[in-house]
Scaffold this motif. Structure first.
Motif, PDB file in Angstrom:
ATOM      1  N   LEU A  53      41.853  -7.690 -50.528  1.00 39.04           N
ATOM      2  CA  LEU A  53      41.037  -6.724 -51.266  1.00 39.04           C
ATOM      3  C   LEU A  53      40.948  -7.078 -52.748  1.00 39.04           C
ATOM      4  CD1 LEU A  53      42.245  -3.396 -49.635  1.00 39.04           C
ATOM      5  CD2 LEU A  53      39.920  -4.311 -49.543  1.00 39.04           C
ATOM      6  N   THR A  54      42.069  -7.517 -53.321  1.00 40.25           N
ATOM      7  CA  THR A  54      42.077  -7.873 -54.738  1.00 40.25           C
ATOM      8  C   THR A  54      41.154  -9.055 -55.009  1.00 40.25           C
ATOM      9  OG1 THR A  54      44.337  -7.058 -54.981  1.00 40.25           O
ATOM     10  CG2 THR A  54      43.537  -8.591 -56.667  1.00 40.25           C
ATOM     11  N   GLN A  55      41.208 -10.050 -54.123  1.00 43.89           N
ATOM     12  CA  GLN A  55      40.367 -11.226 -54.332  1.00 43.89           C
ATOM     13  C   GLN A  55      38.877 -10.905 -54.119  1.00 43.89           C
ATOM     14  OE1 GLN A  55      39.691 -15.854 -52.896  1.00 43.89           O
ATOM     15  NE2 GLN A  55      41.418 -14.743 -52.060  1.00 43.89           N
ATOM     16  N   LEU A  56      38.574 -10.038 -53.143  1.00 41.02           N
ATOM     17  CA  LEU A  56      37.180  -9.739 -52.839  1.00 41.02           C
ATOM     18  C   LEU A  56      36.579  -8.672 -53.756  1.00 41.02           C
ATOM     19  CD1 LEU A  56      37.136  -9.670 -48.935  1.00 41.02           C
ATOM     20  CD2 LEU A  56      36.371 -11.507 -50.443  1.00 41.02           C
ATOM     21  N   ARG A  57      37.406  -7.960 -54.497  1.00 45.51           N
ATOM     22  CA  ARG A  57      36.926  -6.828 -55.279  1.00 45.51           C
ATOM     23  C   ARG A  57      35.760  -7.188 -56.211  1.00 45.51           C
ATOM     24  NH1 ARG A  57      37.262  -3.670 -59.713  1.00 45.51           N
ATOM     25  NH2 ARG A  57      37.578  -1.414 -59.414  1.00 45.51           N
ATOM     26  N   PRO A  58      35.794  -8.321 -56.935  1.00 46.86           N
ATOM     27  CA  PRO A  58      34.646  -8.651 -57.789  1.00 46.86           C
ATOM     28  C   PRO A  58      33.344  -8.826 -57.010  1.00 46.86           C
ATOM     29  CG  PRO A  58      36.568  -9.934 -58.428  1.00 46.86           C
ATOM     30  CD  PRO A  58      36.913  -9.278 -57.134  1.00 46.86           C
ATOM     31  N   ARG A  59      33.424  -9.363 -55.790  1.00 42.94           N
ATOM     32  CA  ARG A  59      32.208  -9.504 -54.991  1.00 42.94           C
ATOM     33  C   ARG A  59      31.740  -8.152 -54.474  1.00 42.94           C
ATOM     34  NH1 ARG A  59      31.120 -14.909 -54.119  1.00 42.94           N
ATOM     35  NH2 ARG A  59      29.008 -14.128 -53.792  1.00 42.94           N
ATOM     36  N   MET A  60      32.683  -7.266 -54.166  1.00 42.92           N
ATOM     37  CA  MET A  60      32.304  -5.904 -53.772  1.00 42.92           C
ATOM     38  C   MET A  60      31.620  -5.175 -54.924  1.00 42.92           C
ATOM     39  SD  MET A  60      35.726  -4.858 -51.666  1.00 42.92           S
ATOM     40  CE  MET A  60      36.184  -5.669 -50.130  1.00 42.92           C
ATOM     41  N   LEU A  61      32.119  -5.400 -56.132  1.00 46.31           N
ATOM     42  CA  LEU A  61      31.490  -4.808 -57.313  1.00 46.31           C
ATOM     43  C   LEU A  61      30.043  -5.270 -57.433  1.00 46.31           C
ATOM     44  CD1 LEU A  61      31.630  -3.217 -59.976  1.00 46.31           C
ATOM     45  CD2 LEU A  61      32.540  -5.281 -61.065  1.00 46.31           C
ATOM     46  N   GLU A  62      29.806  -6.514 -57.100  1.00 45.84           N
ATOM     47  CA  GLU A  62      28.462  -7.090 -57.167  1.00 45.84           C
ATOM     48  C   GLU A  62      27.571  -6.572 -56.042  1.00 45.84           C
ATOM     49  OE1 GLU A  62      26.573 -11.396 -55.950  1.00 45.84           O
ATOM     50  OE2 GLU A  62      28.577 -11.351 -56.855  1.00 45.84           O
ATOM     51  N   LEU A  63      28.117  -6.464 -54.829  1.00 48.06           N
ATOM     52  CA  LEU A  63      27.311  -6.184 -53.642  1.00 48.06           C
ATOM     53  C   LEU A  63      27.237  -4.706 -53.283  1.00 48.06           C
ATOM     54  CD1 LEU A  63      28.643  -9.137 -51.445  1.00 48.06           C
ATOM     55  CD2 LEU A  63      26.356  -8.970 -52.462  1.00 48.06           C
ATOM     56  N   THR A  64      28.368  -4.025 -53.322  1.00 48.06           N
ATOM     57  CA  THR A  64      28.426  -2.622 -52.889  1.00 48.06           C
ATOM     58  C   THR A  64      29.368  -1.852 -53.814  1.00 48.06           C
ATOM     59  OG1 THR A  64      30.153  -3.262 -51.295  1.00 48.06           O
ATOM     60  CG2 THR A  64      27.891  -3.049 -50.456  1.00 48.06           C
TER      61      THR A  64
END
Length: 266
Positions: free
Chosen positions: A217-228
């Protein structure tokens, strides 16, 4: 949806500062199942083995100790964590399973864990892996499967895990629903003695699964911020829950599927 990048280019990249710790935690969760199934399926000391997407190398190192009269070829697009393994039966090679060839009819065992579900080209890769088996050889694949998440009783954690699934699908083309079709993909490629099982470990109590999903979750969080960006409150709450000793839930399952190349054609 067309994937915009490949696994490891930025999503789940080995260059991320916590990626080795994430993989080690994942191995702590999954290795016991991998070893048990391989032993139950009759792993033999003389086998020549292919370990695809070897990652941190825990399975490759264990396999090397199980085949003193055989060999293990451990491959990955990035082999930085495999080079330190000292085992006389182990060979390490940088290899892209999508783009690079494999020798045909070469291996008694081919094993791939948490690889094919992340590849949009998974069916072509599966065909390549089947061809690399010797007649009578064993293929075993393991994949993350999202189906337990829908019944989760903790809304923030459930939403965060769905966000992991959707983010991986949008960025690298992961299909965490594909393993729900097991064992059909192996049957479609002509393998026999085909079957499947599912392992659903508890995530919580600050155990290895909790650490793995916290890193993810920590690693993916920036991409989640971008996408959803609307999922970030749930993600942040899930991270807080994963740090609590008393928290337990079920996350993704590991779906395991195996089969053999027919010993004789027809």
């Amino acid at each position: 949806m067309t994937a915009r990048e490949r696994y490891g280019e930025s999503v789940l990249s080995p260059d991320w500062h916590g990626e080795r710790e994430r993989l080690v935690a994942m191995a702590e969760v999954a290795d016991g199942t991998t070893r048990r199934v391989l032993q139950d399926l009759g792993l033999r000391p003389h086998w020549d083995c292919l370990e695809v997407g070897a990652g941190a190398g825990t399975v490759a190192a264990w396999l090397a100790g199980q085949v003193p009269d055989g060999s293990v070829l451990a491959t990955d697009v990035d082999t930085r964590w495999l080079r330190a393994i000292d085992a006389p039966t182990l060979r390490v090679a940088e290899h892209d399973i999508v783009l690079d060839p494999l020798p045909e009819s070469a291996f008694h065992l081919v094993h791939a864990r948490f690889v094919l579900e992340h590849l949009p080209e998974r069916d072509a890769v599966l065909a390549k892996l089947c061809r690399s088996l010797r007649p009578g050889g064993l293929l075993m694949i393991e994949s993350i499967a999202s189906f337990p998440i829908a019944s989760g009783g903790t809304p923030a954690f459930r939403d965060a895990m769905h966000a992991v699934e959707s983010t991986l699908a949008a960025t690298i083309g992961t299909d965490a629903g594909w393993p729900r079709t097991f064992p059909s993909p192996l049957l479609a490629h002509g393998l026999t003695e085909v079957s499947a099982s599912v392992h659903v470990p508890a995530t919580g109590g600050r155990n290895a699964s909790a650490r793995c999903w916290s890193h993810t979750l920590t690693q993916l969080r920036p991409r989640m911020l971008e996408l959803t960006p609307e999922v970030l409150p749930a993600v942040d709450e899930a991270l807080r829950l994963l740090d609590r000793q008393e928290f337990f839930e079920l996350a993704f399952a590991t779906a395991v599927c195996w089969g053999r190349r027919p010993a004789h054609p027809g």
